[in-house]
Design a protein around this motif. Structure first.
Motif, PDB file in Angstrom:
ATOM      1  N   ARG A  95       0.820  -1.215   0.000  1.00  0.00           N
ATOM      2  CA  ARG A  95       0.000   0.000   0.000  1.00  0.00           C
ATOM      3  C   ARG A  95       0.855   1.267   0.000  1.00  0.00           C
ATOM      4  O   ARG A  95       0.377   2.348  -0.345  1.00  0.00           O
ATOM      5  CB  ARG A  95      -0.929  -0.010   1.210  1.00  0.00           C
ATOM      6  CG  ARG A  95      -2.031  -1.067   1.119  1.00  0.00           C
ATOM      7  CD  ARG A  95      -2.885  -1.093   2.382  1.00  0.00           C
ATOM      8  NE  ARG A  95      -4.066  -1.912   2.225  1.00  0.00           N
ATOM      9  CZ  ARG A  95      -4.128  -3.209   2.423  1.00  0.00           C
ATOM     10  NH1 ARG A  95      -3.039  -3.861   2.816  1.00  0.00           N
ATOM     11  NH2 ARG A  95      -5.241  -3.882   2.263  1.00  0.00           N
ATOM     12  N   VAL A  98       2.980   1.109  -4.075  1.00  0.00           N
ATOM     13  CA  VAL A  98       2.297   1.520  -5.307  1.00  0.00           C
ATOM     14  C   VAL A  98       2.232   3.043  -5.437  1.00  0.00           C
ATOM     15  O   VAL A  98       2.625   3.591  -6.472  1.00  0.00           O
ATOM     16  CB  VAL A  98       0.896   0.882  -5.394  1.00  0.00           C
ATOM     17  CG1 VAL A  98       0.110   1.471  -6.569  1.00  0.00           C
ATOM     18  CG2 VAL A  98       1.016  -0.629  -5.578  1.00  0.00           C
ATOM     19  N   LEU A 144      -1.702  -3.948  -9.561  1.00  0.00           N
ATOM     20  CA  LEU A 144      -2.725  -3.683  -8.551  1.00  0.00           C
ATOM     21  C   LEU A 144      -4.070  -4.291  -8.956  1.00  0.00           C
ATOM     22  O   LEU A 144      -4.761  -4.907  -8.143  1.00  0.00           O
ATOM     23  CB  LEU A 144      -2.862  -2.167  -8.357  1.00  0.00           C
ATOM     24  CG  LEU A 144      -3.891  -1.700  -7.331  1.00  0.00           C
ATOM     25  CD1 LEU A 144      -3.552  -2.224  -5.935  1.00  0.00           C
ATOM     26  CD2 LEU A 144      -3.980  -0.171  -7.316  1.00  0.00           C
ATOM     27  N   HIS A 155      -0.003 -10.559 -10.937  1.00  0.00           N
ATOM     28  CA  HIS A 155       0.436  -9.484 -10.035  1.00  0.00           C
ATOM     29  C   HIS A 155       1.951  -9.492  -9.887  1.00  0.00           C
ATOM     30  O   HIS A 155       2.610  -8.440  -9.997  1.00  0.00           O
ATOM     31  CB  HIS A 155      -0.232  -9.664  -8.676  1.00  0.00           C
ATOM     32  CG  HIS A 155       0.357  -8.820  -7.593  1.00  0.00           C
ATOM     33  ND1 HIS A 155       0.136  -7.459  -7.509  1.00  0.00           N
ATOM     34  CD2 HIS A 155       1.182  -9.139  -6.547  1.00  0.00           C
ATOM     35  CE1 HIS A 155       0.792  -6.981  -6.457  1.00  0.00           C
ATOM     36  NE2 HIS A 155       1.431  -7.969  -5.859  1.00  0.00           N
TER      37      HIS A 155
END
Length: 219
Positions: A95, A98, A144, A155
């Motif tokens: 988190r 990104v 994402l 991913h």
């Protein structure tokens, strides 16, 4: 007795895994040090060398902080044993990664498109920066989207591609560094070709490593 004999394999594997973040952090050292030097340079006042950054410092500040965070924190995402032992850390650090990666890529693209070209750069290098910056942005977004669909394999591939582009500066230092030390600062087509080669090399290595890792898990 069989169970007892198998247990020591886990720490051995964990120790072997440490070469991955250690190598990536070593690759990050030169661009991180250069970024820190740039921040010190900007804090000391406007000069002829830093004028293009000093007049509009926000993009370079965002780029340095974003790229450093992404490369340093991201190095531990490629350590399999660490991910297995701390899955919550992997998710929460993602988190941070990104947004940091997007900030680094978009600010770098902004500077490539709108900042004045340095003396040793040319238009080809500007387009290479925009191209590989776009690949990094696409990798982060598609990575994402894939994990939100629980598609772990896709991913991993897209995030590895994004990280490979972000580590371009470290590989570029390895590729072009000897020339800077022993000959002269490369410029024009030579510099653009060397930097593009480093990005392509990183992407090729990342693709090979991720595909090899995923194929081993299927066996």
């Amino acid at each position: 007795m069989t169970t007892t004999a198998l247990r020591p394999a886990a720490p051995t594997r964990t120790r072997r895994d440490w070469w991955i973040p250690a190598s990536l952090l070593a690759l990050t050292f030169v661009p991180t040090a250069a970024g820190a030097a740039r921040l010190v340079d900007l804090s000391s006042g406007r000069t002829e060398e830093n004028a293009r950054f000093f007049d509009l410092p926000v993009p370079i500040l965002v780029h340095i902080v974003g790229a450093t965070t992404f490369c340093v924190l991201g190095a531990f995402q490629f350590m399999p044993s660490f991910r297995r032992r701390r899955p919550r850390w992997h998710r929460w650090s993602g988190r941070v990664l990104v947004p940091a990666g997007l900030a680094a890529a978009l600010s770098g693209m902004w500077m490539a498109a709108f900042a004045e070209l340095p003396v040793h750069d040319n238009t080809a290098l500007m387009w290479f920066r925009l191209l590989f910056g776009s690949i990094m942005v696409a990798g982060l977004v598609l990575g994402l989207v894939a994990i939100r669909r629980r598609d772990v394999r896709t991913h991993q591939r897209w995030m590895a591609r994004a990280y490979a582009v972000a580590q371009g500066a470290g590989t570029q230092a390895v590729v072009l560094g000897p020339m800077v030390l022993f000959v002269d600062q490369p410029g024009g087509t030579l510099k653009a070709s060397g930097m593009a080669f480093a990005w392509v090399l990183n992407l090729a290595v990342a693709e090979w490593l991720v595909r090899r890792s995923q194929s081993r898990r299927r066996v």
